[in-house]
Design a protein around this motif. Sequence first.
Motif, short mmCIF file in Angstrom:
data_model
loop_
_atom_site.label_atom_id
_atom_site.label_comp_id
_atom_site.label_asym_id
_atom_site.label_seq_id
_atom_site.Cartn_x
_atom_site.Cartn_y
_atom_site.Cartn_z
N PHE A 172 0.90 -1.39 -0.06
CA PHE A 172 0.11 0.05 0.19
C PHE A 172 1.05 1.23 0.18
N ASP A 173 2.06 0.96 -0.39
CA ASP A 173 3.00 2.25 -0.16
C ASP A 173 2.60 3.20 -1.43
N PHE A 174 1.84 2.86 -2.50
CA PHE A 174 1.69 3.74 -3.47
C PHE A 174 0.59 4.92 -2.89
N TRP A 175 0.10 4.67 -1.70
CA TRP A 175 -0.78 5.71 -1.08
C TRP A 175 0.01 6.80 -0.29
N VAL A 176 1.21 6.56 0.25
CA VAL A 176 2.00 7.30 1.07
C VAL A 176 2.29 8.56 0.09
N GLY A 177 2.24 9.81 1.02
CA GLY A 177 2.59 11.13 0.42
C GLY A 177 1.56 12.14 1.20
N GLU A 178 1.69 13.25 0.42
CA GLU A 178 0.87 14.49 0.77
C GLU A 178 -0.06 14.68 -0.21
#
Length: 309
Positions: A172-178
Motif C-alpha cells: 500500500f506504499d503507493f498511497w503514501v504522500g501529501e
Amino acid sequence: MNLRRGFVFAFALLLIAVATAGAQQTPAASPDASAADAAYAAKDWAKAAALYQQLSAGDPKIPRYWYRQGVALQSLGQPQKALDVFAKALDTGAPPPVVRYNMACARASLGQKDAAFADLSEALKQGFNQPEQLANDPDLASLRTDARFAPLLEEAKHNQAPCQYTAEFRQFDFWVGEWSVVATQGRTPAGESRIEPILGQCVILENWTSIGSVGYSGKSYNTYNISLKRWEQFWVDNSAGMIHFHGGLKDGVMDYWTDDLPQPDGTLLRRHLQFFNQGANQVRQFSQGSKDGGKTWFVEYDLTYIRKT
C-alpha cells in the motif's frame, strides 16, 4: 547448691544454648540486589560480578542474577567463566536472543569462531534485533571479516524492522504522500490528506481533513494482518464514526470490504472501498455501498488524490 541459684544457673545455660542454636540456623545475610544493580549500572564490573555471584548462590532461580554476572565477567576479560554463567542464565529462563548474543561474544573472545557464529545464528533466529550493536561490538571484531558475518547483520536489520522487509507490508506504499483531494467527477476540492508510514513501517496512517464540511477530520490505520493474511483498515473520525474494512491487494487495486453493519435507520450497510494506483502522482479512492447484501450497489463517493509538489 542453693535450689534457687541452681535454677537461675540452669535457665541461663538454656538461654545460651538457644541463642547459639539460633545463630547457627540463621543464614548469612545476602547482599541487597539494589547494590548489585547500582554497581552494574556504574559498570563497576568487579563489584557487580561479586554481588551477583552471591545473589545467584542465594536464589539460583532468578535469571537476571546469572545474566548480569555473566556480563560483568565478560567485561572483566573472563570469557570462559562468563560462558558458564550465561549457560545457567539460559537454563533459568533469561531471554534467549540476548543471552545467545553474549555467549557469542564470549566465544569470539576465546577464539571459538564456529561456536560464536552458531550462537549468533541462534540469537538472530530467536529475534535479536540490534544491528548497530552487532556491527560495532568490539568483542565481535574477529568475526566481521568472515563471510558469514554480513548475512547475519542483514538478518538483524530485518528483525529490527520486519515490516520494512516484508513484501506484503509494502503493497500500500503507493498511497503514501501529501495529497490534495478532489472529486473525480468535476475536480471539486474535497480535502487534504497526509499518508505516512508509522510504527517501523508496519502501519500506513491516513490523516484526513475535509474541505466544506466544517471541522470534519479523521484518521485510518492500515496494516497487513499476518495471521489472517489480509489487509485491514480502521477508520475513526471526530464525529464518533468508526469503520473496519478488510481485504487485500488484487490486480494492483487495494480492495477493502466491510461486513453488513447496522445503521441508525435499522438497515444493514455493506461497503466496498477501492484504491486504484494511477501512477506515481495520482490515486483514486472509490467507495460503494449495498443495503441488500451485495446484490446492488450505489456510489458513496469517488475521490482522486493528487500528489502535492
